[in-house]
Design a protein around this motif. Structure first.
Motif, PDB file in Angstrom:
ATOM      1  N   PHE A 265      78.594 -27.076  38.612  1.00  0.00           N
ATOM      2  CA  PHE A 265      78.834 -28.461  39.036  1.00  0.00           C
ATOM      3  C   PHE A 265      80.009 -28.507  40.005  1.00  0.00           C
ATOM      4  N   MET A 266      79.924 -29.405  40.979  1.00  0.00           N
ATOM      5  CA  MET A 266      81.048 -29.731  41.851  1.00  0.00           C
ATOM      6  C   MET A 266      81.184 -31.243  41.872  1.00  0.00           C
ATOM      7  N   PHE A 267      82.418 -31.709  41.789  1.00  0.00           N
ATOM      8  CA  PHE A 267      82.696 -33.141  41.722  1.00  0.00           C
ATOM      9  C   PHE A 267      83.366 -33.577  43.025  1.00  0.00           C
ATOM     10  N   HIS A 268      82.745 -34.532  43.685  1.00  0.00           N
ATOM     11  CA  HIS A 268      83.190 -34.946  45.016  1.00  0.00           C
ATOM     12  C   HIS A 268      83.862 -36.315  44.932  1.00  0.00           C
ATOM     13  N   TYR A 269      85.156 -36.317  45.188  1.00  0.00           N
ATOM     14  CA  TYR A 269      85.937 -37.549  45.107  1.00  0.00           C
ATOM     15  C   TYR A 269      86.157 -38.150  46.486  1.00  0.00           C
ATOM     16  N   PHE A 347      63.558 -36.715  37.939  1.00  0.00           N
ATOM     17  CA  PHE A 347      64.582 -37.658  38.410  1.00  0.00           C
ATOM     18  C   PHE A 347      65.540 -38.065  37.286  1.00  0.00           C
ATOM     19  N   TYR A 348      65.032 -38.607  36.213  1.00  0.00           N
ATOM     20  CA  TYR A 348      65.898 -39.125  35.153  1.00  0.00           C
ATOM     21  C   TYR A 348      66.561 -38.003  34.349  1.00  0.00           C
ATOM     22  N   SER A 349      65.866 -36.894  34.153  1.00  0.00           N
ATOM     23  CA  SER A 349      66.467 -35.799  33.393  1.00  0.00           C
ATOM     24  C   SER A 349      67.614 -35.157  34.171  1.00  0.00           C
ATOM     25  N   VAL A 350      67.476 -35.069  35.488  1.00  0.00           N
ATOM     26  CA  VAL A 350      68.570 -34.530  36.312  1.00  0.00           C
ATOM     27  C   VAL A 350      69.788 -35.445  36.240  1.00  0.00           C
ATOM     28  N   ALA A 357      77.773 -34.139  32.542  1.00  0.00           N
ATOM     29  CA  ALA A 357      78.796 -33.308  33.183  1.00  0.00           C
ATOM     30  C   ALA A 357      79.978 -34.143  33.643  1.00  0.00           C
ATOM     31  N   VAL A 358      79.710 -35.354  34.128  1.00  0.00           N
ATOM     32  CA  VAL A 358      80.784 -36.258  34.549  1.00  0.00           C
ATOM     33  C   VAL A 358      81.667 -36.620  33.358  1.00  0.00           C
ATOM     34  N   SER A 359      81.056 -36.923  32.220  1.00  0.00           N
ATOM     35  CA  SER A 359      81.831 -37.263  31.023  1.00  0.00           C
ATOM     36  C   SER A 359      82.717 -36.099  30.589  1.00  0.00           C
ATOM     37  N   HIS A 360      82.156 -34.904  30.609  1.00  0.00           N
ATOM     38  CA  HIS A 360      82.923 -33.713  30.229  1.00  0.00           C
ATOM     39  C   HIS A 360      84.067 -33.477  31.206  1.00  0.00           C
TER      40      HIS A 360
END
Length: 412
Positions: A265-269, A347-350, A357-360
């Motif tokens: 995962f990569m998080f883009h701010y 779509f929804y499962s992704v 992942a965002v919550s973690h």
């Protein structure tokens, strides 16, 4: 002319610091970061109208990363991430609108091609793209000068060279004469200050003869945050254990010891707001990217924000998406067609995996002081690094030596 003097001064300083290099010691590091350079500006990434023989040679002799991502689409946060190996939000970098016995690390941070643009007389008028193109050609010349100096000092075989940009090009920059002073994102959408691929996909070129394979191209997602742990491991230093380090050691990937890299995962701010998330699932070629909001372009049929000179990530300049916009970059790197439940069965499962992942990720964040607030960025003389006295404020003996060297270089 100031660029020529600056590069010659830097090379002279490099000569002073490395005259008696020992090839058996730990490696040296040379990092070159161009400001606001677009990935589409470089010939090794597809440009056919700008001549850059030195950067092309660096690529042919080294490794090219095709999915090298800036941790932020703005200058200060991106550079903070590069220097710390951490998402800039962890260290508060966001806005609310030597000697010869030791290995060296040279971080050459270009003034070009940020606004206001300049090019030395030797390069003015040489490109097909006005002053911006001239400046890019001068950057290439500077890269060549640094590489020639490493070769002359017999340091090339023991030096890891990294060349990149801090984010994508500033597309909205136009001179008073109507000349476009912005760069080129290639096939990718938008530019600086956005988390579209054109704003965060940056050149990633690494060169180290005999250690890294020549001419290798790597398509795995990587980040400029990965340089920090790579250097620490090569230098024999420990990764800090008192903080989260988001980057990973690149060497196993560069040398072909692994085919998949560690960035699932990569998080883009965009400043302090989480703008988008990239997910590269294990055992899959898909690279999903979900946008929670996107900037409002002006004019609407463009991919820039000419009404505000640069895209903003605050209301009323953005559009929020629920559900998020979803793309598969492995099939749609231009981000031209968002997926839907009708076109993508997953779509929804992704989106469910990405939200988890965002919550973690959010749980790993700790509140920190904002480092680029007006109070923080105002010049503070008492923090000026120096060895001066009251009679000679911020003047050191070493400064006199450097000034002497600069004067000698100017006379040549």
């Amino acid at each position: 002319m100031k660029s020529l003097l600056w590069i010659r001064w830097t090379l002279g300083l490099l000569l002073l610091c490395t005259a008696d290099a020992d090839s058996g010691r730990k490696p040296n590091f040379v990092f070159m970061m161009v400001d606001d350079l677009g990935i589409g500006d470089l010939g090794c990434y597809g440009n056919t109208t700008l001549r850059m023989p030195n950067i092309d040679r660096l690529t042919l002799e080294g490794v090219k990363l095709t999915q090298h991502i800036a941790a932020a689409p703005l200058c200060t946060p991106s550079r903070a991430a590069f220097l710390t190996g951490r998402y800039p939000i962890r260290s508060g970098h966001f806005f609310f609108y030597r000697n010869s016995e030791r290995p060296f690390l040279l971080f050459f941070s270009f003034l070009q091609v940020h606004t206001g643009l300049f090019a030395s007389p030797l390069f003015r008028g040489r490109s097909q793209h006005g002053l911006y193109g001239d400046a890019v050609m001068e950057v290439d010349w500077s890269v060549g000068q640094i590489m020639q100096t490493l070769e002359r000092l017999n340091l090339k075989e023991n030096t890891l060279v990294y060349m990149t940009s801090d984010q994508g090009p500033h597309l909205e920059e136009i001179s008073i004469n109507g000349e476009m002073h912005g760069g080129y994102s290639g096939i990718y959408k938008a530019g600086k200050s956005t988390n579209w691929e054109g704003g965060i996909r940056i050149p990633g070129i690494l060169h180290w003869p005999g250690v890294l394979p020549a001419g290798k191209v790597i398509d795995e997602p990587t980040s400029n945050m990965d340089i920090f742990p790579t250097v620490l491991n090569l230098a024999g230093a420990s990764i800090p254990s008192d903080r989260v380090i988001d980057g990973h050691d690149l060497l196993p990937l560069l040398q072909g010891q692994v085919e998949r890299f560690e960035h699932e995962f990569m998080f883009h701010y965009c400043n302090a707001q989480l703008n988008a998330v990239r997910w590269h699932p294990p055992n899959s070629n898909a690279i999903w990217k979900a946008f929670f909001f996107t900037p409002d372009f002006y004019p609407e049929n463009s991919s820039a924000c000419f009404h505000t000179h640069i895209c903003l990530c605050i209301k009323p300049y953005v559009t929020f998406h629920d559900p998020p916009l979803l793309y598969d970059l492995s099939k749609d790197p231009t981000e031209s067609t968002p997926l839907s439940p009708d076109t993508e069965p997953q779509f929804y499962s992704v989106l469910e995996v990405i939200r988890a992942a965002v919550s973690h990720h959010a749980e790993s964040l700790k509140p920190v002081p904002v480092q680029v607030s007006p109070l923080q960025i105002v010049w503070k003389p008492w923090l000026q690094p120096c060895c001066s006295s009251l009679s000679q404020l911020c003047t050191c003996e070493r400064d006199h030596q450097i000034e002497k060297l600069r004067n000698e270089l100017q006379k040549e």
